[in-house]
Scaffold this active site. Structure first.
Site, PDB file in Angstrom:
ATOM      1  CE  LYS A  51      -3.810  -2.625   1.859  1.00 54.30           C
ATOM      2  NZ  LYS A  51      -4.515  -3.072   3.197  1.00 54.30           N
ATOM      3  CD  GLN A  95      -3.383  -4.817   6.330  1.00 58.15           C
ATOM      4  OE1 GLN A  95      -3.060  -3.787   5.488  1.00 58.15           O
ATOM      5  NE2 GLN A  95      -3.912  -5.859   5.755  1.00 58.15           N
ATOM      6  CG  ASP A 118      -9.710  -0.793   4.274  1.00 53.72           C
ATOM      7  OD1 ASP A 118      -9.425  -1.230   3.079  1.00 53.72           O
ATOM      8  OD2 ASP A 118      -9.004  -1.053   5.381  1.00 53.72           O
TER       9      ASP A 118
END
Ligand code: NDP
Length: 283
Positions: A51, A95, A118
């Site tokens: 990322k 994460q 997300d």
């Protein structure tokens, strides 16, 4: 049979975004993503590094917050609160999975929906459900892009999704439904799975089991999208679909690696750019 090149399609999407970020920068608008990683899970480290690399490539500022394994809920929530209020940060992602002592649900709920790139926050999940969304769920959005690149029309098609997780299966089914497909969702309690999947014009596998989808489960001429990422004992990565044996039966199929995987990051970058535009009243 055509192999869908997720790497190339993702590169194209990222190039479009790079130009968009550059155009925003000319207007004095920067784009920033904060990535939180707790503990030392090796797979999470690989994802976070990928990322960061994508951010660098696109001109997106990335801030990494690597916290020790024994981070408390209070410390993590305090960091999220700080980032929610930090103007230079447009997107926040934490994460997953988190170490066991941390409450993932509470962490997802703490991220401001406007910065939830997300699209895991219940507000964003709800918006996806009603088809009025700010952020696309990353993996399903990437899959939609792959399907669109095949030129195959989704409307009216029989689509089967194997898997009903909150991050892949359920939002995937919603995106297909919003595109007027007839959608069937299968899971571990589904009976006669092969009978259902072999009627699919478009089959999406998000199970997490190597070589789970075999040729008898696939309709002749189907589009097969493999979301699974499984590591074999040999260390080799493979998807949920028995690629070698299924490929001859389909019109289009994604490989693993190089299919759905690269698209997820591209869609995360797209959401971060969207967040920056929205926060600067440019949408
Ligand atoms: P989950 O483990 O959360 O979900 C798996 C789903 O598969 C569940 O709904 C489960 O059913 C279903 N399932 C399990 N066994 C069977 C079976 N025998 N028959 C039918 N359905 C079954 O996984 P995720 O959705 O998070 O991920 C799925 C895969 O996709 C994984 O390999 C993951 O690594 C990969 N992935 C890839 C991403 C990418 O960027 N390409 C991003 C995210 C995930 P039930 O609900 O009944 O348990």
């Amino acid at each position: 049979m055509n192999i869908i090149d997720g790497k190339a399609i993702s590169a194209k999407a990222k190039e479009e975004l790079r130009l968009e970020v550059a155009a925003l920068s000319e207007k004095g608008v920067s784009v920033g993503l904060a990535v939180i990683i707790v503990g030392d899970d090796p797979a999470s480290r690989v994802y976070v590094n990928n990322k960061k690399k994508a951010c660098e490539l696109l001109g997106i500022i990335s801030e990494e917050y690597a916290l020790p394994n024994d981070t408390t809920m209070e410390e993590l929530l305090a960091l999220i609160d700080e980032l929610n209020n930090k103007k230079e940060i447009n997107g926040i992602l934490c994460q997953l999975p988190l170490p066991r002592h941390l409450d993932e649900k509470a962490v997802i709920n703490a991220i401001s929906p406007e910065k939830d790139v997300d699209a895991f926050h219940p507000v964003n999940v709800g918006k996806i459900m009603i088809g009025d969304f700010d952020f696309l769920p990353c993996t399903p959005a990437g899959v939609m892009r792959l399907i669109d690149e095949t030129g195959v029309e989704v409307e009216g098609k029989n689509c089967v999704v194997i898997g009903r997780s909150n991050i892949v299966g359920k939002p995937m089914s919603m995106l297909l439904l919003h595109r007027n497909a007839t959608v069937t969702i299968c899971h571990s309690k589904t009976r006669n799975l092969a009978e259902i999947t072999s009627k699919a014009d478009i089959l999406v596998a998000a199970v997490g089991r190597a070589n789970f989808v075999t040729p008898d489960m696939v309709k002749e001429g189907a589009v097969v999208i493999d979301v699974g990422i499984n590591r074999l004992e040999s260390g080799k990565l493979c998807g949920d679909v028995d690629f070698e044996n299924v490929k001859e039966k389909c019109s289009h199929i994604t490989p693993v690696p190089g299919g759905a995987g690269p698209m997820t990051i591209a869609m995360l970058m797209a959401n971060t750019v969207t967040a920056a535009k929205r926060q600067n009243n440019l949408l």
